[in-house]
Write a protein that holds these residues in place. Structure first.
Motif, PDB file in Angstrom:
ATOM      1  N   VAL A  53       0.809  -1.200  -0.051  1.00  0.00           N
ATOM      2  CA  VAL A  53       0.187   0.010   0.000  1.00  0.00           C
ATOM      3  C   VAL A  53       0.832   1.287  -0.047  1.00  0.00           C
ATOM      4  O   VAL A  53       0.714   2.044  -0.679  1.00  0.00           O
ATOM      5  N   TYR A  54       1.905   1.371   0.913  1.00  0.00           N
ATOM      6  CA  TYR A  54       2.855   2.255   0.904  1.00  0.00           C
ATOM      7  C   TYR A  54       3.463   2.831  -0.381  1.00  0.00           C
ATOM      8  O   TYR A  54       3.761   3.743  -0.921  1.00  0.00           O
ATOM      9  N   ASP A  55       3.880   1.530  -1.084  1.00  0.00           N
ATOM     10  CA  ASP A  55       4.493   1.472  -2.449  1.00  0.00           C
ATOM     11  C   ASP A  55       3.790   2.429  -3.276  1.00  0.00           C
ATOM     12  O   ASP A  55       4.434   3.006  -4.155  1.00  0.00           O
ATOM     13  N   VAL A  56       2.593   2.385  -3.458  1.00  0.00           N
ATOM     14  CA  VAL A  56       1.922   3.195  -4.426  1.00  0.00           C
ATOM     15  C   VAL A  56       2.213   4.548  -4.397  1.00  0.00           C
ATOM     16  O   VAL A  56       2.013   5.679  -5.354  1.00  0.00           O
ATOM     17  N   MET A  57       2.244   5.051  -3.140  1.00  0.00           N
ATOM     18  CA  MET A  57       2.500   6.527  -2.831  1.00  0.00           C
ATOM     19  C   MET A  57       3.805   7.209  -3.746  1.00  0.00           C
ATOM     20  O   MET A  57       3.698   7.967  -4.111  1.00  0.00           O
ATOM     21  N   GLY A  58       4.573   6.295  -4.012  1.00  0.00           N
ATOM     22  CA  GLY A  58       5.825   6.589  -4.769  1.00  0.00           C
ATOM     23  C   GLY A  58       5.600   6.759  -6.304  1.00  0.00           C
ATOM     24  O   GLY A  58       6.583   7.108  -6.952  1.00  0.00           O
ATOM     25  N   TRP A  59       4.593   6.070  -6.567  1.00  0.00           N
ATOM     26  CA  TRP A  59       4.338   5.713  -8.178  1.00  0.00           C
ATOM     27  C   TRP A  59       4.329   7.026  -9.079  1.00  0.00           C
ATOM     28  O   TRP A  59       3.669   8.211  -8.682  1.00  0.00           O
ATOM     29  N   GLY A  60       5.163   7.038 -10.076  1.00  0.00           N
ATOM     30  CA  GLY A  60       5.285   8.290 -10.975  1.00  0.00           C
ATOM     31  C   GLY A  60       4.942   7.856 -12.453  1.00  0.00           C
ATOM     32  O   GLY A  60       5.081   8.981 -13.274  1.00  0.00           O
ATOM     33  N   THR A  61       4.867   6.816 -12.683  1.00  0.00           N
ATOM     34  CA  THR A  61       4.613   6.557 -14.109  1.00  0.00           C
ATOM     35  C   THR A  61       3.391   5.572 -14.338  1.00  0.00           C
ATOM     36  O   THR A  61       3.363   4.522 -15.209  1.00  0.00           O
TER      37      THR A  61
END
Length: 497
Positions: A53-61
């Motif tokens: 879930v945390y990982d999605v915060m950093g999505w940029g593409t």
């Protein structure tokens, strides 16, 4: 939980299980048989789900390049879209000059990213509720983090889109394409509910090996901000009280040197309240896989194109700073830490190529510096620069604003405003709304706050008029046409799109 680092080595294991993606990055042992039905069996597996879930915060593409900070900077009066030409990133150009339509703009990626986060948070909350093999201590903290994250994603969704579907748990396949939109006030009410329920279960601080996990201060600051964004002056003192908890709690402090805030070697510093972690540990090298790496590609975007010099690394020439912002900041002590003066660079021997909408001024806070260029993977997509979403100067100015709008303690509002100014050697000014808003513009420039500040204060139509902003339309993005089509028009397009 023994160890909790928000790096891709753990995150992708969880993310791959949750999304069913066929690529399993950084898995030394393939896990193709681990599906949702036989996962989430213990605290370790639930922890992996939480990191996903945390990982999605950093999505940029997701759905194209949709890095929030530079994208919102281009949408505001701080920068242009830039790039090689107007066709380089047409979705960015459309947001910059407000020629958005249901097919053109950044809305697909922003919708996908944030609803992916909502889905993963909902799934984790369901699994936590049904688990009988975890301690209550683990359950409480994981639920609190998941609720914060769901609130975080919905806060972006409601600001970007207005009326959106409010999904709070698993839905059946027949509901998937017929889920109605909710009014913004109902979305905000749920965000507040999640944050209020999250706050008691979150720690005041985290150990170094858990940097990046949500704290009580982050949840409290976001809750105060959410209340302010609803523009109800009758609730401003409520927001001010929440922000005072953060500002006077002794956990955070303004850094003495403004430039130290954004140094990549000074992550999670004393001023940082909510920070999204990026690293080059993943050593990603595949341009083709959406959301594949953990690096911050936004850094690559904003650097001067074909730069050759001692300080910076070659970038792609996006987000050249507007001359309006240069003029506003030219005598401000924060200028050198906010804006790169290209003409000065050239005078000192550096070279670069002017690109579309070039002004010879570039974003400095997240500029690609040679010292931090990755030596592993594809350097351009492995920049280890964190994104600071909320920092103490932001919450100082928000509390000052709330106090003034709510008729609260003017003396405290003045002390908060003066503290932000005094940190960079500027003198005292009256705590008027105009002065507070101007300070936000200068203090937080290019950090992704300006566009939403203009919208929520009703200034966007006037300030962004020469960019084509239309009142009653461009406050929000269009709902992606693909979402309307797949739901057989259950979703209703935003007005004037």
């Amino acid at each position: 939980m023994k160890q909790f680092k928000l790096y891709i080595g753990i995150a992708v294991i969880g993310a791959g299980i949750l999304t069913g993606c066929s690529k399993s990055f950084l898995e030394l042992t393939p896990r193709g048989t681990e599906l949702e039905a036989n996962f989430y069996r213990n605290e370790d597996e639930l922890a992996q789900g939480l990191v996903a879930v945390y990982d999605v915060m950093g999505w940029g593409t997701s759905g194209g390049y949709t890095m929030k900070m530079p994208l919102l900077t281009a949408a505001s009066d701080e920068a242009y879209a830039g790039g090689s030409d107007a066709s380089d990133q047409p979705n960015w150009v459309a947001y910059d000059n407000f020629t958005l339509d249901p097919q053109r703009g950044p809305q697909v990626g922003l919708w996908q990213k944030n609803y992916s986060g909502v889905y993963k948070a909902n799934l984790l909350l369901e699994k936590l509720e049904g688990s009988t093999s975890i301690s209550e201590t683990f359950r409480m903290r994981a639920e609190s983090e998941a609720k914060f994250l769901r609130a975080y994603f919905y806060f972006d969704l409601v600001r970007f889109f207005g009326k959106i579907p409010l999904i709070l748990g698993p839905i059946s396949s027949d509901q998937l394409y017929s889920f109605p939109q909710s009014e913004p006030q109902d979305i905000y009410a749920q965000i507040e509910k999640d944050l209020n329920e999250a706050r008691p279960g979150l720690p005041a601080t985290v150990p170094v090996n858990e940097n990046g996990r949500i704290t009580r201060g982050a949840a409290t600051a976001l809750l105060g901000k959410v209340i302010i964004f609803q523009n109800n002056d009758g609730r401003m003192l409520e927001a001010a009280q929440l922000l005072q908890e953060v500002n006077s709690g002794g956990v955070y402090q303004l850094l003495t040197n403004f430039g130290d805030i954004f140094r990549p070697d000074n992550k999670f510093n004393a001023e940082s309240i909510l920070e999204i972690q990026h690293s080059n540990l993943a050593a990603w090298g595949d341009w083709g896989w959406i959301n594949g790496g953990e690096g911050n590609v936004g850094v690559q975007f904003i650097g001067a194109a074909d730069y050759n010099g001692n300080v910076y690394s070659n970038g792609w020439g996006f987000c050249p700073i507007t001359l309006d912002l240069v003029e506003a900041m030219k005598d401000d002590p924060r200028f050198e830490f906010t804006i790169v003066d290209g003409k000065k660079m050239k005078a000192e021997g550096a070279t670069y190529n002017a690109r579309y909408q070039n002004t010879d001024y570039f974003i400095r806070k997240y500029a690609p510096q040679k010292a931090y260029r990755s030596t592993v993977g594809t350097s351009e997509i492995n920049w280890p620069y964190n994104e600071i979403e909320i920092r103490l100067a932001d919450t100082y100015l928000l509390e000052a604003e709330a106090l003034v709008r709510g008729g609260g303690d003017a003396g405290r509002a003045k002390s908060l405003l003066d503290a932000v100014r005094g940190r960079v050697g500027l003198g005292s000014v009256a705590p008027s709304l105009d002065n507070i808003y101007n300070e936000r513009r200068l203090e937080l420039a290019t950090e992704g706050h300006r566009f939403f500040d203009l919208v929520r204060t009703g200034k966007a139509a006037a300030v962004l008029a020469d960019q084509g902003f239309t009142s009653g339309k461009n406050e929000v993005l269009p709902i992606p046409q693909v979402e309307i089509d797949v739901t057989n028009k259950t979703l209703i397009q935003n007005p004037n799109y």
